[in-house]
Design an enzyme around this catalytic site. Structure first.
Site, short mmCIF file in Angstrom:
data_model
loop_
_atom_site.label_atom_id
_atom_site.label_comp_id
_atom_site.label_asym_id
_atom_site.label_seq_id
_atom_site.Cartn_x
_atom_site.Cartn_y
_atom_site.Cartn_z
CG HIS A 1 -0.35 0.18 2.53
ND1 HIS A 1 -1.04 0.69 3.61
CD2 HIS A 1 0.90 -0.08 2.99
CE1 HIS A 1 -0.24 0.72 4.68
NE2 HIS A 1 0.93 0.26 4.32
CB CYS B 1 3.83 4.92 5.39
SG CYS B 1 4.57 3.78 6.58
CG HIS C 1 5.26 0.58 2.62
ND1 HIS C 1 4.52 1.73 2.35
CD2 HIS C 1 4.83 0.13 3.83
CE1 HIS C 1 3.70 1.96 3.36
NE2 HIS C 1 3.86 1.00 4.26
CG HIS D 1 2.88 -3.58 6.17
ND1 HIS D 1 3.90 -3.16 6.99
CD2 HIS D 1 2.33 -2.46 5.65
CE1 HIS D 1 3.95 -1.84 6.98
NE2 HIS D 1 3.00 -1.38 6.17
CG HIS E 1 1.11 -12.06 -2.86
ND1 HIS E 1 0.80 -12.93 -1.85
CD2 HIS E 1 2.45 -12.03 -2.96
CE1 HIS E 1 1.92 -13.44 -1.37
NE2 HIS E 1 2.95 -12.90 -2.01
CD GLU F 1 1.12 -1.12 8.99
OE1 GLU F 1 0.02 -0.78 8.50
OE2 GLU F 1 1.97 -0.31 9.39
#
Length: 176
Positions: free
Chosen positions: A42, A51, A55, A57, A101, A162
């Site tokens: 995201h 952020c 990137h 998680h 994904h 996260e």
């Protein structure tokens, strides 16, 4: 503490077991939790830190539901609040299969051009109407899961982790 056992006469034993049954009935609301893992990318549009960049998680989602175990002995799911496989099916279809994904963007972001480019290259992109933070994602997930649960089962809480040290939690009791 001394263990209580009923006297050998039938009336006392019957009263004892009726009392146990009454206690059991009052204590039969149970919470069960199933955990899920998925990978999602995201970017946080307008954010003033790292952020803002795309990137990803390794998310861990804990789903806790609450209800009473099935008491019908002829039911194949006797003793269960909900079959874990039924809960798994709901969460997999609504959350894991959708978000695993994938890359999530706010549909009102300037990242929309990047999103379209990724989609053109057959990447899985999800456009949402919120900033894709853990907090907003867990609210979205709660709505999706609640809509699929049987009437006698309630969503109690969600925990969306996260990172190893950061997570968002949603509790039904906070959202009445």
């Amino acid at each position: 503490m001394r263990k209580y056992t009923p006297k050998n006469n039938t009336k006392n034993r019957k009263d004892y077991f009726l009392t146990l049954r009454h206690i059991f009935d009052k204590m039969s609301t149970i919470r069960i939790t199933k955990q899920f893992n998925f990978e999602t990318g995201h970017a946080l549009y307008g954010y003033d830190g790292k952020c803002k960049n795309v990137h990803g998680h390794s998310y861990k989602l804990s789903v806790t539901v609450i209800g009473k175990p099935i008491t019908d002995k002829s039911n194949v799911k006797y003793g269960m609040v909900i079959d874990f496989s039924d809960l798994k099916k709901i969460v997999k279809e609504e959350i894991v299969d959708q978000f695993d994904h994938a890359t999530v963007f706010n549909k009102n972001t300037p990242h929309i051009e990047l999103a379209k480019e990724l989609q053109d290259r057959e990447h899985h992109v999800i456009l949402v109407d919120y900033q894709p933070t853990s907090e907003n994602m867990v609210i979205d997930f709660a709505k999706k899961i609640q809509s699929r649960l049987p009437q006698n089962i309630a969503l109690f809480s969600l925990r969306l982790q996260e990172t190893d040290s950061s997570y968002a939690e949603w509790y039904a009791s906070d959202n009445k």
